[in-house]
Design an enzyme around this catalytic site. Structure first.
Site, PDB file in Angstrom:
ATOM      1  N   ARG A 163      33.214 -10.581  48.259  1.00  0.00           N
ATOM      2  CA  ARG A 163      32.827  -9.262  48.782  1.00  0.00           C
ATOM      3  C   ARG A 163      31.309  -9.122  48.850  1.00  0.00           C
ATOM      4  O   ARG A 163      30.775  -8.493  49.775  1.00  0.00           O
ATOM      5  CB  ARG A 163      33.436  -8.133  47.955  1.00  0.00           C
ATOM      6  CG  ARG A 163      33.174  -6.760  48.602  1.00  0.00           C
ATOM      7  CD  ARG A 163      33.854  -5.621  47.880  1.00  0.00           C
ATOM      8  NE  ARG A 163      33.431  -5.546  46.499  1.00  0.00           N
ATOM      9  CZ  ARG A 163      34.029  -4.809  45.570  1.00  0.00           C
ATOM     10  NH1 ARG A 163      35.103  -4.088  45.883  1.00  0.00           N
ATOM     11  NH2 ARG A 163      33.580  -4.787  44.339  1.00  0.00           N
TER      12      ARG A 163
ATOM     13  N   ARG B 251       6.264  -0.758  53.386  1.00  0.00           N
ATOM     14  CA  ARG B 251       7.269   0.258  53.729  1.00  0.00           C
ATOM     15  C   ARG B 251       7.362   0.447  55.245  1.00  0.00           C
ATOM     16  O   ARG B 251       6.368   0.782  55.893  1.00  0.00           O
ATOM     17  CB  ARG B 251       6.961   1.596  53.054  1.00  0.00           C
ATOM     18  CG  ARG B 251       8.075   2.627  53.322  1.00  0.00           C
ATOM     19  CD  ARG B 251       7.852   3.943  52.594  1.00  0.00           C
ATOM     20  NE  ARG B 251       8.994   4.833  52.811  1.00  0.00           N
ATOM     21  CZ  ARG B 251       9.128   5.636  53.871  1.00  0.00           C
ATOM     22  NH1 ARG B 251       8.185   5.694  54.787  1.00  0.00           N
ATOM     23  NH2 ARG B 251      10.216   6.386  54.005  1.00  0.00           N
TER      24      ARG B 251
ATOM     25  N   LYS C 255      29.253  -2.458  49.930  1.00  0.00           N
ATOM     26  CA  LYS C 255      29.000  -1.972  48.563  1.00  0.00           C
ATOM     27  C   LYS C 255      27.498  -1.821  48.338  1.00  0.00           C
ATOM     28  O   LYS C 255      26.863  -2.650  47.680  1.00  0.00           O
ATOM     29  CB  LYS C 255      29.638  -2.925  47.542  1.00  0.00           C
ATOM     30  CG  LYS C 255      29.771  -2.317  46.152  1.00  0.00           C
ATOM     31  CD  LYS C 255      30.744  -3.112  45.311  1.00  0.00           C
ATOM     32  CE  LYS C 255      30.803  -2.658  43.869  1.00  0.00           C
ATOM     33  NZ  LYS C 255      31.232  -1.279  43.653  1.00  0.00           N
TER      34      LYS C 255
ATOM     35  N   GLU D 103      38.698   8.080  48.351  1.00  0.00           N
ATOM     36  CA  GLU D 103      38.721   7.328  47.084  1.00  0.00           C
ATOM     37  C   GLU D 103      38.011   8.149  46.010  1.00  0.00           C
ATOM     38  O   GLU D 103      37.520   9.237  46.270  1.00  0.00           O
ATOM     39  CB  GLU D 103      38.068   5.960  47.269  1.00  0.00           C
ATOM     40  CG  GLU D 103      36.645   6.025  47.802  1.00  0.00           C
ATOM     41  CD  GLU D 103      36.059   4.661  48.171  1.00  0.00           C
ATOM     42  OE1 GLU D 103      36.490   3.641  47.616  1.00  0.00           O
ATOM     43  OE2 GLU D 103      35.142   4.649  49.016  1.00  0.00           O
TER      44      GLU D 103
HETATM   45  N1  PDD Z   1      32.683   0.650  41.695  1.00  0.00           N
HETATM   46  N2  PDD Z   1      35.514   2.510  45.481  1.00  0.00           N
HETATM   47  C1  PDD Z   1      34.229   2.722  45.150  1.00  0.00           C
HETATM   48  C2  PDD Z   1      33.480   3.765  45.887  1.00  0.00           C
HETATM   49  C3  PDD Z   1      33.631   1.972  44.115  1.00  0.00           C
HETATM   50  O1  PDD Z   1      32.353   2.193  43.798  1.00  0.00           O
HETATM   51  C4  PDD Z   1      34.406   1.008  43.417  1.00  0.00           C
HETATM   52  C5  PDD Z   1      33.841   0.168  42.312  1.00  0.00           C
HETATM   53  C6  PDD Z   1      35.747   0.821  43.796  1.00  0.00           C
HETATM   54  C7  PDD Z   1      36.634  -0.214  43.142  1.00  0.00           C
HETATM   55  O2  PDD Z   1      36.252  -1.521  43.489  1.00  0.00           O
HETATM   56  P1  PDD Z   1      36.552  -2.742  42.518  1.00  0.00           P
HETATM   57  O3  PDD Z   1      37.996  -2.680  42.227  1.00  0.00           O
HETATM   58  O4  PDD Z   1      36.180  -3.926  43.323  1.00  0.00           O
HETATM   59  O5  PDD Z   1      35.712  -2.567  41.266  1.00  0.00           O
HETATM   60  C8  PDD Z   1      36.260   1.581  44.846  1.00  0.00           C
HETATM   61  C9  PDD Z   1      32.022  -0.102  40.643  1.00  0.00           C
HETATM   62  C10 PDD Z   1      32.926  -0.471  39.516  1.00  0.00           C
HETATM   63  C11 PDD Z   1      30.785   0.666  40.202  1.00  0.00           C
HETATM   64  O6  PDD Z   1      30.144   1.203  41.083  1.00  0.00           O
HETATM   65  O7  PDD Z   1      30.466   0.696  39.020  1.00  0.00           O
END
Ligand code: PDD
Length: 283
Positions: free
Chosen positions: A52, A100, A147, A179
């Site tokens: 990912r 920047r 992410k 979510e």
């Molecule tokens: N966050 N959705 C969002 C918006 C997230 O930030 C996360 C994970 C998940 C779950 O993804 P995974 O199962 O791959 O951890 C779903 C991490 C844990 C964090 O920001 O700390």
């Protein structure tokens, strides 16, 4: 006790771990991250997180700072240097320091940071009582499948939940739950496990993928589709998944208790299945 933190090739005591004020992660949130859980001193679902990360980097046309094997070596070194048996490794890659400018630098030199956080995951106190969540509008940007470290809105939503005396917020867009602030959202209704399908509206959770696989192997009925907050409030059970919480029961939504207000049996079963599988497959 000070941790060892990795910054661009060096391992430093945490007080000495610094990046440039010109880093685009600092100025533009121009960076991506991963959180990988550690169980028994080993990395859970490392390959899912590594894949990912590469996907997030590619989506932002950011060069990968290293390959999967080097990433694994860095994660293992973070665990070893910090004597971590349970908790997580945080990894962040930004486009690095540059003058920047909204336009990206032509030849960026990515910044790479890793640190660890020790935390009980299997015996997390919240897993016994379950989470109480509120719903809030989802006001994030439209590429939630990447992410990125752009986490201000989820942070605001978390504060709103805390102010309401709750644990977390489930975000709602066009009448459907997207979510949680940092986790994927699930309900169980009529014996069917329901979670939103993949798209740009949610992060493609690595824990989500593992739980879907395990539920399928256990012969449980699964529906990947969006659900409404109203549907969630009359569900038999609900839970959230993320690397930091595994499968975490949700027992209340907007003040409405689910069932008898305690973690449901199927949720507890999925949590146990997930923990067993991670213990078995961690590297
Ligand atoms: N966050 N959705 C969002 C918006 C997230 O930030 C996360 C994970 C998940 C779950 O993804 P995974 O199962 O791959 O951890 C779903 C991490 C844990 C964090 O920001 O700390």
């Amino acid at each position: 006790m000070s941790r060892w933190v990795h910054v661009n090739g060096d391992w430093l005591p945490e007080a000495a771990a610094k990046v440039s004020v010109f880093d685009r992660g600092f100025l533009f949130a121009d960076g991506v991250y991963e959180v990988t859980s550690v169980l028994d001193g080993k990395l859970a679902d490392f390959d899912g997180h590594a894949a990912r990360l590469m996907r997030s980097l590619a989506a932002l046309e950011m060069p990968a700072p290293c390959d999967r094997d080097r990433l694994l070596a860095l994660h293992r070194e973070a665990v070893a240097r910090n004597d971590l048996t349970e908790g997580m490794v945080y990894l962040q890659v930004t486009r690095g320091a540059a003058e920047r400018d909204f336009a990206w630098p032509e030849a960026p030199e990515p910044s790479v940071v890793l640190f660890t956080q020790a935390r009980p995951l299997v015996e997390a106190p919240a897993a016994q009582r379950g989470l109480r969540v509120i719903t809030v509008p989802d006001l994030r940007w439209g590429r939630r499948d990447i992410k990125t470290v752009q986490l201000l809105y989820p942070s605001m939503a978390k504060m709103q939940a805390k102010a309401a005396g709750c644990d977390d917020a489930w975000m709602v867009e066009a009448g459907h739950v997207t979510e949680g602030t940092s986790n994927n959202a699930w309900i169980i209704a009529g014996g069917r496990i329901v979670t939103r399908g993949l798209g740009t509206e949610i992060l493609h959770g690595i824990t989500r993928a593992a739980v879907l696989r395990l539920a399928d192997e256990a012969g449980l009925a699964i529906e990947e589709r969006a659900f409404t907050p109203e549907e969630a409030k009359v569900a038999d059970e609900a839970f959230a998944t993320a690397a930091t919480i595994f499968v975490m029961p949700v027992v209340e939504i907007d003040g409405v208790r689910l069932g008898d207000g305690t973690p449901g049996p199927l949720t507890r079963r999925l949590r146990a299945l997930y923990i067993d599988e991670m213990r078995r497959s961690a590297i």
